[in-house]
Each structure stands twice: as C-alpha cells, then as structure tokens.
Design an enzyme around this catalytic site. Sequence first.
Site, short mmCIF file in Angstrom:
data_model
loop_
_atom_site.label_atom_id
_atom_site.label_comp_id
_atom_site.label_asym_id
_atom_site.label_seq_id
_atom_site.Cartn_x
_atom_site.Cartn_y
_atom_site.Cartn_z
N SER A 1 -7.28 -1.17 5.43
CA SER A 1 -7.79 -1.16 6.88
C SER A 1 -6.69 -1.29 7.90
O SER A 1 -6.95 -2.03 9.01
CB SER A 1 -8.81 -2.49 6.92
OG SER A 1 -10.24 -2.20 6.19
N GLU B 1 -9.14 2.88 -6.27
CA GLU B 1 -10.31 3.75 -6.32
C GLU B 1 -10.24 4.68 -7.75
O GLU B 1 -11.24 4.93 -8.29
CB GLU B 1 -10.46 4.74 -5.07
CG GLU B 1 -11.17 4.02 -3.82
CD GLU B 1 -10.69 4.51 -2.67
OE1 GLU B 1 -10.28 5.64 -2.58
OE2 GLU B 1 -10.73 3.66 -1.69
N GLU C 1 -2.44 -3.13 -2.11
CA GLU C 1 -3.98 -2.86 -1.64
C GLU C 1 -5.00 -3.57 -2.00
O GLU C 1 -5.43 -3.56 -3.06
CB GLU C 1 -4.35 -1.39 -1.65
CG GLU C 1 -3.01 -0.34 -1.04
CD GLU C 1 -3.78 1.02 -0.86
OE1 GLU C 1 -3.61 1.21 0.25
OE2 GLU C 1 -4.40 1.62 -1.92
N GLY D 1 -11.04 0.26 3.49
CA GLY D 1 -12.25 0.74 3.99
C GLY D 1 -13.34 -0.18 4.40
O GLY D 1 -14.22 0.27 4.62
N HIS E 1 -4.12 4.21 -7.64
CA HIS E 1 -4.93 3.77 -6.30
C HIS E 1 -6.30 3.03 -7.05
O HIS E 1 -6.52 3.41 -8.00
CB HIS E 1 -5.42 5.07 -5.67
CG HIS E 1 -6.00 4.60 -4.11
ND1 HIS E 1 -7.45 3.86 -4.26
CD2 HIS E 1 -5.49 4.37 -3.04
CE1 HIS E 1 -7.50 3.71 -3.03
NE2 HIS E 1 -6.70 3.92 -2.32
N LYS F 1 -7.80 10.68 0.98
CA LYS F 1 -8.92 10.82 -0.12
C LYS F 1 -9.73 12.08 -0.22
O LYS F 1 -8.77 12.95 -0.07
CB LYS F 1 -9.74 9.51 0.42
CG LYS F 1 -9.02 8.32 0.57
CD LYS F 1 -9.60 6.81 0.61
CE LYS F 1 -8.62 5.81 0.77
NZ LYS F 1 -9.50 4.40 0.70
N ASN G 1 -3.45 8.40 3.45
CA ASN G 1 -4.23 8.91 2.28
C ASN G 1 -5.40 9.33 2.48
O ASN G 1 -6.24 8.73 2.98
CB ASN G 1 -4.35 7.74 1.33
CG ASN G 1 -5.22 8.04 0.08
OD1 ASN G 1 -5.51 9.01 0.06
ND2 ASN G 1 -5.71 6.89 -0.72
P1 PGA Z 1 -8.24 2.16 4.47
O1 PGA Z 1 -7.67 2.68 2.79
O2 PGA Z 1 -7.13 2.19 5.17
O3 PGA Z 1 -9.53 3.09 4.64
O4 PGA Z 1 -8.79 0.94 4.26
C1 PGA Z 1 -6.38 2.56 2.41
C2 PGA Z 1 -6.12 3.10 1.01
O5 PGA Z 1 -7.23 3.10 0.12
O6 PGA Z 1 -5.19 3.66 0.94
#
Ligand code: PGA
Length: 249
Positions: A209, A96, A164, A170, A94, A13, A11
């Site tokens: 992560s 976010e 997640e 992140g 997601h 983003k 992803n």
């Molecule tokens: P990350 O993000 O691997 O940077 O922690 C995962 C995600 O949000 O899909």
Amino acid sequence: MQLRRKLVVGNWKMNGSLAQLAELGPIADAAREAGGVDVGICPPFTLIAAAVTRSGGVAIGAQDCHQAASGAHTGCVSAAMLKEAGAKIAIVGHSERRADQGETDALVRAKAEAALAAGLITIVCVGESESQREAGGHVRVVTDMLAGSMPDDWEEGELVVAYEPVWAIGTGKVATPADVIEMHAALRAALVARFGDRGGRIRILYGGSVKADNAAETFRCPEVDGGLVGGASLTAAQFVPIVEAAAGG
Ligand code: PGA
C-alpha cells in the site's frame, strides 16, 4: 555518495494491456527529471517485449520466472527467456505466489538463482501474515524466510530484498514507520551477518500500500532503499509522485 541508490519498482500483477503501456512515457520522463533513483515496471509476461520498446529508460521486469533454464514445464517462462525479451528485473517469491502457487522458500531460492544466472536484477520478497504478526513472531518469521529464500552467490547490485507484510498488500493498511524500521533493521542485520559488508549494500525495498501520500515518510525510514508498488504503479499519475518521493528521500 549514497551507499545504496534508491529503487522503485511497479508490480502490475495481472493487470495492464498494450494501451496501458502509454503510462511508461511519463514515468520515464519523471524518473529522468527526478534523477538519482532507479525505476522499474513489471507488467505481465505478455507485455514485456512491447514494454521494452516503449520503456524510455525505465527497467522492464517480470513478476516471476521458472527455476529451470528450459524443459517440459507447460505454462512457465524461464529467466533466459525473460532476458531475451528485454527484461532487466525479476521479482521472485511474491506473497501472492507463495499463497496461490504454494511456493516455498527453497523454490524461491532456486528461482532467484536462475534469475541471477540470467543476469536479471532479482527482487526476493518476504513478509509475514497478519496472524503471524499478531502472534508476535513476525521478525523471526521474516528473517527465517529471508534465510531460506536468499541465494549465496550474487553480483553486487543484482540482488534486492523486498519486505512486504501480507496484511498491508492491496489493503490500504500501510505499515507504520515503527513497523518498517523494526523489520528493515532486522533484515539488514541478517544480511550483514550472512554476507558481511556486501550485505550492507543490498537494497531493501518496502512494499504494501505504498501511495503518493505515504511514500516520502516510508522512504525516509532507515534501511529503506525504495519501494515495490502494486496498485499505485498502474498509472503515471499515481506512480510519478512515488518516484519523486524516492528521489527526494
Ligand atoms: P500494493 O501491492 O502496493 O497494491 O499493496 C504491493 C505488492 O504486492 O507488491
């Protein structure tokens, strides 16, 4: 034969550029060589069509879609438009988007229904915040999100769940194997309770992560069928070892 083939999806983003699509070549080569694993990359909408032409067999996907097929929704993109651009995957719900755009379970479910109707592999994301985990209600929070966000009708192989934990996205804080095992077992139980044997065949990805140095351990956990990878999917150098870990696990 494996009950569920592993799936690793990157992803990007709100990152990436036409130049960055050069990363797709080595990712596709590694996926082919590793074998036994499905690999996808979800760049921003604007890069999807160009990514498809350079995908080398990696499934290209989107990070969101609108729940309606078309209409007066300025700035939005429908699942059918994504499909026409060559996308094979849509991520919906997601954390976010749930946080930044206020997406609810009901909206996520409607988006998942639209993505499935367009023939996209649909990844429904769920996960708890740090405070919800600290309060001890995280399993209930996440299984409730799943119940509200999952559509009833889907074709075999087209619906995927991603667990997640928001506190692990992140942040560099990875959920421990015990955390992952606990939640994935609860999600599996909920899927089987709702869908019977078919629920046993839905892939459940872990995200948060995931990096080269923790992927193998995470992917070995029971009921973990691959990963949804943010930061470490932006370059082939970081993503390829994760793909290889999934193929080996
Ligand atoms: P990350 O993000 O691997 O940077 O922690 C995962 C995600 O949000 O899909």
